[in-house]
Design a protein around this motif. Structure first.
Motif, PDB file in Angstrom:
ATOM      1  N   UNK A  29       0.831  -1.206   0.000  1.00  6.23           N
ATOM      2  CA  UNK A  29       0.000   0.000   0.000  1.00  6.23           C
ATOM      3  C   UNK A  29       0.868   1.260   0.000  1.00  6.23           C
ATOM      4  N   UNK A  30       0.421   2.249  -0.739  1.00 11.69           N
ATOM      5  CA  UNK A  30       1.160   3.508  -0.830  1.00 11.69           C
ATOM      6  C   UNK A  30       0.677   4.546   0.181  1.00 11.69           C
ATOM      7  N   UNK A  31      -0.608   4.490   0.532  1.00 10.91           N
ATOM      8  CA  UNK A  31      -1.182   5.494   1.423  1.00 10.91           C
ATOM      9  C   UNK A  31      -1.853   4.829   2.608  1.00 10.91           C
ATOM     10  N   UNK A  32      -1.779   5.503   3.744  1.00 11.18           N
ATOM     11  CA  UNK A  32      -2.494   5.111   4.947  1.00 11.18           C
ATOM     12  C   UNK A  32      -2.917   6.387   5.630  1.00 11.18           C
ATOM     13  N   UNK A  33      -4.237   6.583   5.767  1.00  3.08           N
ATOM     14  CA  UNK A  33      -4.778   7.817   6.341  1.00  3.08           C
ATOM     15  C   UNK A  33      -4.256   9.055   5.614  1.00  3.08           C
ATOM     16  N   UNK A  34      -4.112   8.921   4.293  1.00  3.17           N
ATOM     17  CA  UNK A  34      -3.697  10.040   3.478  1.00  3.17           C
ATOM     18  C   UNK A  34      -2.215  10.327   3.487  1.00  3.17           C
ATOM     19  N   UNK A  35      -1.428   9.514   4.194  1.00  2.01           N
ATOM     20  CA  UNK A  35       0.011   9.714   4.271  1.00  2.01           C
ATOM     21  C   UNK A  35       0.741   8.544   3.619  1.00  2.01           C
ATOM     22  N   UNK A  36       1.948   8.766   3.117  1.00  2.12           N
ATOM     23  CA  UNK A  36       2.730   7.643   2.582  1.00  2.12           C
ATOM     24  C   UNK A  36       2.989   6.603   3.669  1.00  2.12           C
ATOM     25  N   UNK A  37       2.877   5.334   3.327  1.00  2.00           N
ATOM     26  CA  UNK A  37       3.098   4.263   4.291  1.00  2.00           C
ATOM     27  C   UNK A  37       4.596   4.054   4.534  1.00  2.00           C
ATOM     28  N   UNK A  38       4.914   3.305   5.586  1.00  2.00           N
ATOM     29  CA  UNK A  38       6.305   2.986   5.874  1.00  2.00           C
ATOM     30  C   UNK A  38       6.907   2.160   4.742  1.00  2.00           C
ATOM     31  N   UNK A  39       6.137   1.204   4.233  1.00  2.00           N
ATOM     32  CA  UNK A  39       6.670   0.366   3.160  1.00  2.00           C
ATOM     33  C   UNK A  39       6.918   1.174   1.889  1.00  2.00           C
ATOM     34  N   UNK A  40       6.098   2.204   1.660  1.00  2.00           N
ATOM     35  CA  UNK A  40       6.292   3.039   0.470  1.00  2.00           C
ATOM     36  C   UNK A  40       7.518   3.929   0.598  1.00  2.00           C
ATOM     37  N   UNK A  41       7.810   4.366   1.801  1.00  2.00           N
ATOM     38  CA  UNK A  41       8.926   5.310   1.989  1.00  2.00           C
ATOM     39  C   UNK A  41      10.241   4.634   2.346  1.00  2.00           C
ATOM     40  N   UNK A  42      10.176   3.453   2.990  1.00  3.18           N
ATOM     41  CA  UNK A  42      11.408   2.838   3.494  1.00  3.18           C
ATOM     42  C   UNK A  42      11.627   1.408   3.028  1.00  3.18           C
ATOM     43  N   UNK A  43      10.646   0.813   2.370  1.00  3.01           N
ATOM     44  CA  UNK A  43      10.820  -0.544   1.883  1.00  3.01           C
ATOM     45  C   UNK A  43      10.274  -1.597   2.833  1.00  3.01           C
ATOM     46  N   UNK A  44      10.202  -2.834   2.336  1.00  2.00           N
ATOM     47  CA  UNK A  44       9.575  -3.928   3.074  1.00  2.00           C
ATOM     48  C   UNK A  44      10.345  -4.305   4.336  1.00  2.00           C
ATOM     49  N   UNK A  45      11.665  -4.322   4.271  1.00  2.00           N
ATOM     50  CA  UNK A  45      12.454  -4.763   5.424  1.00  2.00           C
ATOM     51  C   UNK A  45      12.261  -3.840   6.618  1.00  2.00           C
ATOM     52  N   UNK A  46      12.368  -2.534   6.381  1.00  2.00           N
ATOM     53  CA  UNK A  46      12.197  -1.570   7.474  1.00  2.00           C
ATOM     54  C   UNK A  46      10.760  -1.574   7.971  1.00  2.00           C
ATOM     55  N   UNK A  47       9.808  -1.671   7.055  1.00  2.00           N
ATOM     56  CA  UNK A  47       8.403  -1.685   7.468  1.00  2.00           C
ATOM     57  C   UNK A  47       8.097  -2.915   8.326  1.00  2.00           C
ATOM     58  N   UNK A  48       8.603  -4.071   7.920  1.00  2.00           N
ATOM     59  CA  UNK A  48       8.383  -5.293   8.697  1.00  2.00           C
ATOM     60  C   UNK A  48       8.999  -5.172  10.084  1.00  2.00           C
ATOM     61  N   UNK A  49      10.215  -4.636  10.147  1.00  2.00           N
ATOM     62  CA  UNK A  49      10.879  -4.454  11.441  1.00  2.00           C
ATOM     63  C   UNK A  49      10.129  -3.456  12.315  1.00  2.00           C
ATOM     64  N   UNK A  50       9.564  -2.430  11.686  1.00  2.00           N
ATOM     65  CA  UNK A  50       8.790  -1.439  12.443  1.00  2.00           C
ATOM     66  C   UNK A  50       7.561  -2.085  13.054  1.00  2.00           C
ATOM     67  N   UNK A  51       6.844  -2.872  12.262  1.00  2.00           N
ATOM     68  CA  UNK A  51       5.679  -3.569  12.794  1.00  2.00           C
ATOM     69  C   UNK A  51       6.053  -4.534  13.906  1.00  2.00           C
ATOM     70  N   UNK A  52       7.145  -5.259  13.722  1.00  2.00           N
ATOM     71  CA  UNK A  52       7.608  -6.189  14.757  1.00  2.00           C
ATOM     72  C   UNK A  52       7.938  -5.451  16.056  1.00  2.00           C
ATOM     73  N   UNK A  53       8.578  -4.286  15.920  1.00  2.00           N
ATOM     74  CA  UNK A  53       8.913  -3.491  17.104  1.00  2.00           C
ATOM     75  C   UNK A  53       7.651  -3.084  17.855  1.00  2.00           C
TER      76      UNK A  53
END
Length: 323
Positions: free
Chosen positions: A98-122
């Motif tokens: 997904x590119x947008x969440x609540x009208x803002x760029x998502x973590x995966x869109x701005x930082x990639x899958x690895x960082x987004x996955x780690x962020x969710x895990x955190x």
């Protein structure tokens, strides 16, 4: 009433103790977001600050009641619930690209899958670390059950991707797992901390959580993008069959035979949304959700008048999302 005004009304309706609790919630969330290094802090903080209505932690506070206001355990439970919710949003965005969440760029869109996955895990790990400080195994079991349900619901949704003939019952079960169980946990945790009826208040949360998801799926069809913070028809682009399409296929032969894999652009998804809306099923789906809200309010246990009124207002706010 704007979304911000609606949130303020909900907080104020909870009683004079609730605004301070919500402020403490935000402060603790911000503190936790910055506790694991600059990179993760940036993305965890962005996810948390994107906010939303904070309905789940608000339900924790309201279910706990005014007598429990200020108890550290209530705040920890509210923080944990919101962190679990935030984690699931990040992971959902990874799975959906997904590119947008609540009208803002998502973590995966701005930082990639690895960082987004780690962020969710955190965020997930911090949720349980926070709740563990209460020293109550029953609360850990409750949040763990909700988290397991979230994962099971996500797996079911992936299993059902692109499958047009998903039965309504299976769809509702998926919604219960993915959304309603965390609402249930929010109310149950609050009740446990406040000495209330955890089972009855948990049932209230579960009912309004299911209504919330039904209306979220209606909004995905009705839009507009400015209101929902993502492209209209995002579910269609993901291959996710929701109640509006299930109902619309019974009325429109063209939709009954549609190839979801051929719906590949936001413009194509919007056209399918228009076709679904033209069948008149959005009002049917909305009516289903409203019945569930009414049943939730009717099933509330005996409570002090102010506490009951605040919980009913939250239920009404769920229904107002599509008004």
């Amino acid at each position: 009433m704007s979304s911000a005004e609606q949130v303020l009304a909900l907080v104020e309706a909870g009683g004079s103790h609730v605004p301070e609790q919500m402020e403490r919630l935000e402060a603790r969330l911000a503190e936790l977001a910055t506790s694991h290094g600059e990179l993760l802090a940036e993305h965890a903080g962005a996810t948390i600050s994107a906010g939303g209505k904070r309905l789940r932690p608000l339900l924790v506070f309201l279910a706990a009641g005014p007598e429990a206001a200020g108890l550290p355990g209530v705040l920890r439970a509210a923080v944990a619930v919101e962190l679990i919710h935030s984690a699931t949003l990040v992971h959902d965005d990874v799975l959906d690209s997904a590119e947008l969440r609540r009208g803002r760029p998502t973590v995966v869109a701005t930082a990639g899958r690895a960082i987004a996955t780690a962020t969710g895990d955190l965020l997930f790990s911090r949720a349980f670390a926070e709740l563990a400080r209460n020293g109550r195994p029953d609360e850990i079991r409750m949040l763990s059950a909700a988290s397991s349900a979230l994962a099971e619901g996500e797996l079911l949704q992936r299993e059902d991707a692109w499958v047009l003939d998903v039965p309504r019952e299976r769809y509702l079960h998926r919604c219960d797992l993915k959304t309603a169980r965390l609402f249930q946990a929010a109310c149950g945790l609050g009740a446990l901390e406040g000495g209330g009826d955890g089972a009855a208040l948990g049932d209230f949360g579960r009912r309004i959580g299911l209504a919330f998801q039904l209306l979220d799926d209606v909004l995905d069809v009705s839009g507009p993008t400015e209101r929902i913070g993502k492209h209209r028809g995002t579910d269609l682009l993901d291959g996710t069959v929701t109640l509006p399409l299930i109902l619309a296929r019974e009325r429109d032969p063209g939709l009954a035979a549609i190839d979801l894999r051929a719906v590949r652009t936001p413009e194509q998804a919007a056209a399918v949304c228009d076709a679904i809306a033209a069948t008149g099923v959005l009002e049917l789906a909305r009516a289903d959700a409203l019945e569930r809200v009414a049943a939730a309010k009717a099933a509330l246990p005996p409570l002090p008048e102010g506490q009951r009124a605040a919980l009913e207002l939250v239920a009404d706010s769920v229904a107002d999302r599509y008004a």
